[in-house]
Design an enzyme around this catalytic site. Structure first.
Site, PDB file in Angstrom:
ATOM      1  N   ARG A 119      13.588  30.418 -23.817  1.00 18.81           N
ATOM      2  CA  ARG A 119      12.459  30.828 -23.216  1.00 18.81           C
ATOM      3  C   ARG A 119      10.661  30.322 -22.748  1.00 18.81           C
ATOM      4  O   ARG A 119      10.525  29.981 -21.805  1.00 18.81           O
ATOM      5  CB  ARG A 119      11.525  31.901 -22.998  1.00 18.81           C
ATOM      6  N   TYR A 120      10.768  29.311 -23.837  1.00 16.58           N
ATOM      7  CA  TYR A 120       9.470  28.200 -24.001  1.00 16.58           C
ATOM      8  C   TYR A 120       9.812  26.764 -23.279  1.00 16.58           C
ATOM      9  O   TYR A 120       9.458  26.068 -22.925  1.00 16.58           O
ATOM     10  CB  TYR A 120       8.774  28.093 -24.961  1.00 16.58           C
ATOM     11  N   THR A 121      11.062  26.408 -23.516  1.00 19.54           N
ATOM     12  CA  THR A 121      11.643  25.307 -23.421  1.00 19.54           C
ATOM     13  C   THR A 121      12.105  25.229 -21.980  1.00 19.54           C
ATOM     14  O   THR A 121      12.894  25.488 -21.037  1.00 19.54           O
ATOM     15  CB  THR A 121      12.520  24.591 -24.672  1.00 19.54           C
TER      16      THR A 121
END
Length: 736
Positions: A119-121
């Protein structure tokens, strides 16, 4: 409600069928790459999903969670973790020689750190990745239904570059595995073009272009060229890869060693930990410290013990004991174009790729040719429409069924009429004959070129070669990503044994080992040991005078030999440290402790009455787990390990029979049970002694040494029973 159908099936047959189905599924749909595009199904589905999301190199990034969601929702019904791990690896510059995914965010590190959550990359395709799917929309490959029949996915990728060899692959299936290291794309392109020009070329010719693997982390391959060639000829082998290092001069003649590249797939953090443990255990006395000064580039600083140490020898000792030198396997087990797994050699892999490109270009040319023919047909109709524009417009306006009338009136085909009717009236009025003629002429030229490609194999191979040349120009040696990273060296010191004792100050020591296995060393020889203290219930067992540079042999009751450097034994006045911390002796007793002397003979004997002579060079152990030399049956032990310093052997056992025979009757062996020394009936061998016959046989009795010169009565052949010992021989049936 329908009654359940029950069949009687042989359990073995059912089990084998299901296992075979599972094995085939693992091999074909999970673990082995296809020789044509170098991808496994999960890679292919992931990249195709990114293509569908239009994540091209010049577009914006999208969250990896979105990509993974599309992959598992549309194409790959498996866990999201497996798909994300695949995505991460394809983006890691230290894992792939030519990364297929451009990642933004934390995608892990060479230290073994995990990537951030999906979800961050964010990610998108790299430029070289687009070459894998180039022309996929031109009927170049077959498509099949996805797992739920809701969509289509490509069976194979067009693959404009040899991804299998360029990026390598690895996987473990049922009963087989694959391990293909990455290679340099420029060299692969040279080999492919040579193969096009010389279809009968052999592997030896190919090896003039492909020097060997080219790892993303660099390093140095130290194998000889014939070893590398042999691996590529069979499709199986391995490559020895070393770290790249340099000597960095400091002030006052001091230097340090800087490692700038480490072997492929070696985690930097674990490598440092490995060296640190060896430092703590004093296994690398030439090194005093190691520290990590890495930033975006690798920089491991190794400090030698002193400036007199030869840096080459320091590194040789590290190469021998750590992953600064590692072995990369080659096992080119891939799925061929016939969908059959096979271990291929380098020539077969290149030929399969060229055949694939031949097929792709043939299909693309056929597709484009059909498109051109279709367009030419339409242009012919538009030209007729231009020449009869007013009449055609009148028919369109006035007739209810203009299609049939136009086909009959102007001899037009249905396709041509459809094209005219689908053209807006304003566009029809703007038609110009010259534009139609120019486009028609250009398309005819393209048609001729495509027909020549399809009808003339030489022209087809020219196109294949031209496109390979274009890939080479884009990602060749003159580019940042294309320059070779792994070099080759002939290492003359590879087989040299580094004598680390040469860097230890030679000092006399006395080694003390207790009955409970606690070992320590004291400085000097001829020490007064009366004040030595032991743990409660413990006492001395072995006292050995040696030097700090000596290697110490420890023989266990199970016949296993261990080797210790004398300088590594605990020093001081305490009770020492347990031998179990130094070697993996387990719960076995210590039979003997000796100073290692090269090329000396040792006599081994077991309680079953068997023994043999072994050269001291054969018993040296390189690891903590030791080396099994004497095989001892259950219920028996190795009772003696004696230096051979006499011409005769005396044996005595529980039967209280003394046997003396010539030592030459005992054979020299490398390992085993040995031969029978003395025959017993329901008894065990208790003690054995080596002596010179002319000096006589001596033993300890009541604290006094007794000597028997006349031993003729006890002489016999090896394996005899023996006779009762002389008067005054100890009742415990031992010489000491």
């Amino acid at each position: 409600m329908k009654e359940a159908k029950i069949e009687n099936i042989d359990f073995g047959s059912a089990l084998s069928e299901r296992y075979l189905a599972y094995a085939l599924s693992t091999i074909m749909s999970r673990s082995l790459p296809d020789v044509r595009d170098g991808l496994k199904p999960v890679h292919r589905r992931l990249l195709y999903a990114m293509l569908q999301l239009r994540l091209e190199p010049n577009s914006g990034y999208k969250k990896c969670a979105r990509v993974v969601g599309d992959v598992i929702g549309k194409y790959h019904p498996h866990g999201d973790v497996a798909v994300y791990d695949t995505l991460v690896r394809l983006a890691q510059h230290f894992s792939l020689r030519y990364p297929l995914i451009d990642g933004q965010g934390n995608f892990g590190s060479i230290d073994g750190d995990n990537a951030a959550a999906m979800r961050y990359t964010e990610s998108r395709m790299t430029e070289i990745c687009t070459l894998l799917m180039e022309d996929i929309d031109k009927d170049t490959v077959d498509f099949r239904s996805t797992y739920d029949d809701s969509d289509l996915e490509p069976v194979i990728m067009p693959a404009s570059f040899p991804n299998l060899l360029a990026n390598g692959s690895e996987g473990i299936a049922v009963g087989m595995a694959t391990n293909i290291p990455p290679h340099n794309l420029h060299e692969l392109c040279d080999a492919l073009m040579h193969l096009i020009d010389h279809p009968k070329a052999e592997i030896s010719d190919i090896m003039n272009f492909i020097k060997g693997p080219d790892f993303p982390t660099g390093g140095i391959i130290i194998d000889k060229s014939d070893v590398i060639t042999s691996a590529y000829m069979t499709g199986r082998g391995s490559f020895r890869v070393r770290a790249r290092w340099e000597k960095e001069e400091l002030n006052y003649g001091v230097y340090q060693i800087v490692v700038t590249e480490i072997p492929y797939q070696v985690q930097k953090s674990k490598l440092i930990e490995q060296i640190a443990i060896l430092l703590k255990d004093k296994k690398i006395p030439l090194v005093s410290n190691i520290r990590d000064e890495s930033t975006d580039i690798i920089r491991l600083v190794i400090e030698p013990r002193d400036r007199s140490c030869d840096p080459q020898i320091v590194m040789e000792s590290l190469f021998k004991l750590t992953n600064l030198e590692s072995r990369i396997q080659l096992n080119m087990n891939v799925i061929g174009s016939n969908n059959v797994p096979k271990v291929m050699n380098i020539l077969e892999v290149l030929q399969e790729f060229l055949s694939h490109r031949q097929n792709i270009i043939t299909r693309r040319s056929t597709y484009l040719l059909n498109k051109i023919k279709h367009r030419l047909e339409i242009l012919e109709g538009l030209r007729i429409a231009y020449l009869n524009l007013d009449e055609i417009i009148k028919i369109i306006r006035e007739e209810d069924e203009p299609k049939a009338i136009m086909m009959q009136r102007f001899q037009l085909t249905e396709i041509q009429v459809e094209a005219i009717l689908n053209t807006r009236l304003r566009s029809l009025r703007k038609l110009e004959e010259q534009e139609i003629i120019t486009e028609h002429s250009n398309l005819q030229k393209q048609q001729a070129i495509l027909e020549e490609i399809l009808n003339n194999p030489k022209e087809l191979w020219k196109v294949v070669k031209k496109e390979i040349k274009a890939v080479q120009a884009k990602f060749g040696l003159n580019t940042t990503i294309g320059a070779r990273r792994t070099s080759f060296e002939q290492v003359t010191l590879t087989n040299q044994v580094v004598d680390i004792t040469a860097f230890i100050t030679k000092e006399p020591i006395t080694i003390i080992c207790s009955k409970m296995g606690w070992v320590r060393s004291l400085k000097g020889h001829n020490n007064d040991l009366s004040s030595i203290k032991y743990k409660e219930g413990d006492a001395e067992k072995f006292i050995l005078e040696a030097y700090t540079t000596d290697k110490i042999l420890i023989i266990s009751s199970e016949g296993r030999f261990f080797t210790l450097l004398a300088d590594n034994i605990s020093k001081g006045k305490g009770t020492g440290e347990s031998i179990k911390l130094l070697v993996d002796i387990g719960n076995n007793d210590i039979t003997e402790i000796l100073v290692y002397k090269p090329d000396h003979l040792l006599l081994l004997a077991s309680s079953i009455g068997k023994g043999f002579v072994v050269n001291s060079n054969e018993v040296m152990a390189q690891t903590k787990s030791g080396k099994q030399i004497m095989n001892v049956p259950d219920g028996h032990t190795c009772i003696a390990c004696l230096p051979v310093n006499g011409d005769s052997v005396a044996c005595i056992g529980e039967s209280r029979k003394l046997l003396v025979f010539n030592i030459d009757e005992i054979p020299e062996m490398k390992k085993g049970q040995g031969v029978t020394l003395q025959k017993f009936k329901n008894a065990k061998l208790l003690d054995i002694k080596i002596f010179n016959r002319e000096d006589g046989l001596s033993w300890n009795s009541g604290g006094k040494v007794k000597l028997e010169k006349n031993i003729i009565a006890f002489l016999g052949k090896r394996g005899s029973t023996g006779k009762l010992p002389p008067m005054g021989f100890p009742k415990n049936n031992r010489f000491s």
